[in-house]
Design an enzyme around this catalytic site. Structure first.
Site, mmCIF file in Angstrom:
data_model
loop_
_atom_site.group_PDB
_atom_site.id
_atom_site.type_symbol
_atom_site.label_atom_id
_atom_site.label_comp_id
_atom_site.label_asym_id
_atom_site.label_seq_id
_atom_site.Cartn_x
_atom_site.Cartn_y
_atom_site.Cartn_z
ATOM 1 N N LYS A 285 0.942 -1.207 0.191
ATOM 2 C CA LYS A 285 -0.066 0.260 0.012
ATOM 3 C C LYS A 285 0.764 1.373 -0.035
ATOM 4 O O LYS A 285 0.511 2.309 -0.192
ATOM 5 C CB LYS A 285 -0.779 0.117 0.887
ATOM 6 C CG LYS A 285 -0.592 -0.198 2.566
ATOM 7 C CD LYS A 285 -1.690 -0.039 3.423
ATOM 8 C CE LYS A 285 -1.885 -0.787 4.739
ATOM 9 N NZ LYS A 285 -3.201 -0.456 5.511
ATOM 10 N N ARG A 286 2.277 1.121 0.232
ATOM 11 C CA ARG A 286 2.923 2.259 0.402
ATOM 12 C C ARG A 286 3.583 2.535 -1.093
ATOM 13 O O ARG A 286 4.116 3.441 -1.406
ATOM 14 C CB ARG A 286 4.189 1.888 1.181
ATOM 15 C CG ARG A 286 3.609 2.381 2.632
ATOM 16 C CD ARG A 286 4.847 1.776 3.538
ATOM 17 N NE ARG A 286 4.853 0.408 3.781
ATOM 18 C CZ ARG A 286 3.983 -0.447 4.180
ATOM 19 N NH1 ARG A 286 2.939 0.216 4.877
ATOM 20 N NH2 ARG A 286 4.142 -1.665 4.084
#
Ligand code: GLU
Ligand code: ZN
Length: 498
Positions: A267-268
């Site tokens: 998700k980064r």
């Protein structure tokens, strides 16, 4: 036609989307939301939206608001949850702590859970020893059967206790809707914590308790949560005994999404942020279409479909267990198709945010609605994402066209000034009501200088729009108008002959 519900018996489908409000919404999260939504809609079931905000340190209101806003933007509506309410309210776990405390207490009373006084150091020492001896290194059951004296001793020391769930000493088997039958041996699923020493309930407890209370029939979630499923099934069995659960839901674990370099999309990852797609001007339908292909397919020979078509065919049994690859180029191509499918009016409307501040480089008062309506149909077939519109039509709304050095270097070579002078003369006397007449004028100017149309129109295009590529030139000239077009050609001539 929708096929028959794939639920045990005739129980109506109840699925849930239950994110934790941390960080920005990302692609993986939306894929999970989409699959649950499509499954619910396909079976005319219920989608419960629950907020798992039991981690006060990481959860934020900002993230919560973004989640709601993103789902609304995508058109993924929910039947129960924040803002819509429902029979199992509240739908934010931070407002349900009394429920969890009560269930934890009853689990302890019935022997399904127990206080564990082990310190972190003790756990670590024993884990190391187990590893060294080649034994399973999970929790060893040390506090399963403490004597009253031992408990009194720990308490006298002032040791804090967490609550641990007692796993049954037998394998857990279940049929995953995506992966088929799976079995977990007891030594691989040790007793696990459900309440912290400070009394805060953990995901391991609150998630299945709420799924039980909210009567969830199918749990569709990412493969990263597969290892929690045998624990949750065992907990469910205890909850059935307590009368908290009616049954065990079915589980389906959606495949990982792989990003760059065949690594799990995190998700980064900048490319994983939903906001990015929204700001670039993906259409919700285009993005949903693409995301649905991450682990599922509509038809062997068809990648582009509407959300309604997706709903009509979506079945979790068709989800592929193999990792899915995130492919930005494919996402863009699918989005471009969806842009072309829009009604012209809807297209013109959808572009508006990119024709205004902060995306548009011209002042609000320079935007000309009539010019936009006139040019929009020519732009619709050319965009990959809606944000592309700004550069395609900026020549209409900027006082002066942008100066793109690469375009000037390419088109404004020797002879360009002569061509522009001739073209200006011919265009000045042409019939501006006809794009064909403007083309004839430039064609004729080209003939004077021994240039084919393509070579002749390049300097005209750069003079008027600033770029070598863009919308159909003669229609663009018409929409910009005779006077502005001619004065731009003059201005370019002045630069060239400076
Ligand atoms: N709140 C959990 C998460 O964000 C939900 C997991 C689940 O679907 O069980 O990962
Ligand atoms: Zn212990």
């Amino acid at each position: 036609m929708a096929s028959a519900p794939s639920t045990p018996g005739d129980a109506p489908v109840r699925v849930r989307f239950c994110p934790s409000p941390t960080g920005n919404p990302h692609v993986g999260l939306v894929r999970t939301a989409l699959f649950n939504w499509a499954f619910a809609r396909h079976h005319r079931g219920t989608l419960v939206f629950r907020i798992e905000d039991t981690d006060a340190a990481r959860d934020s209101e900002e993230s919560y608001r973004q989640l709601l806003d993103s789902l609304r933007w995508l058109g993924l509506d929910w039947d129960e949850g924040p803002e819509v309410g429902g029979p199992h309210a509240p739908y934010r776990q931070s407002q349900r702590t009394a429920i969890y405390a009560d269930v934890a207490r009853r689990l302890k009373e019935t022997g399904h859970a127990y206080d564990c006084y082990c310190t972190a150091e003790e756990l670590e020492t024993r884990r190391d020893a187990a590893r060294a001896a080649g034994r399973p290194s999970g929790y060893d059951g040390h506090c399963r059967a403490l004597t009253p004296e031992q408990v009194a001793g720990y308490q006298a020391e002032g040791r804090p206790a967490i609550v641990r769930f007692r796993m049954p000493d037998r394998p857990v088997t279940f049929t995953d809707l995506v992966r088929g039958e799976l079995t977990f041996a007891p030594e691989n699923v040790p007793d696990y914590g459900i309440v912290r020493a400070n009394g805060a309930p953990l995901y391991t407890l609150v998630n299945p308790v709420d799924d039980a209370l909210m009567e969830i029939t199918h749990v569709l979630r990412g493969e990263d949560l597969l290892s929690s499923t045998p624990r949750q099934i065992a907990l469910y069995q205890a909850l059935i005994e307590l009368g908290v659960a009616k049954g065990v839901p079915r589980f389906g674990h959606l495949p990982y999404v792989m990003g760059e370099g065949n690594k799990k999309l995190s998700k980064r990852d900048p490319g994983a942020s939903l906001n990015l797609y929204r700001e670039r001007g993906f259409l919700p339908e285009g993005l949903l279409n693409y995301l649905s292909l991450l682990g599922w397919s509509y038809a062997a020979d068809q990648d582009v479909f509407s959300t309604a078509e997706l709903v009509s065919r979506f079945e979790v049994a068709d989800v592929n267990a193999n990792p899915a690859r995130f492919d930005l180029k494919k996402a863009e191509a699918i989005n471009a198709d969806h842009i072309r499918r829009l009604e012209p009016k809807a297209f013109a409307e959808a572009c508006l945010p990119w024709l205004r501040a902060p995306y548009a480089p011209w002042p609000a008062e320079s935007f000309d609605e009539a010019a936009w309506q006139a040019v929009a149909p020519y732009a619709q077939t050319r965009l990959t994402v809606l944000s592309d519109i700004t550069a395609n039509v900026d020549f209409l709304f900027l006082g002066r066209p942008v100066r793109d050095e690469a375009s000037w270097a390419k088109a404004m070579k020797d002879g360009a000034a002569d061509l522009l002078r001739t073209a200006a003369g011919k265009l000045a006397t042409a019939d501006w009501a006809s794009a064909e007449a403007l083309k004839e004028a430039v064609l004729a100017a080209g003939e004077v200088h021994g240039l084919k149309l393509g070579k002749a129109q390049a300097p005209v295009r750069v003079a008027v729009t600033g770029r070598t590529v863009g919308l159909p030139l003669f229609e663009s000239l018409q929409i910009l108008g005779r006077d502005r077009s001619l004065s731009r050609i003059d201005a370019a001539l002045a630069v060239l002959t400076g």
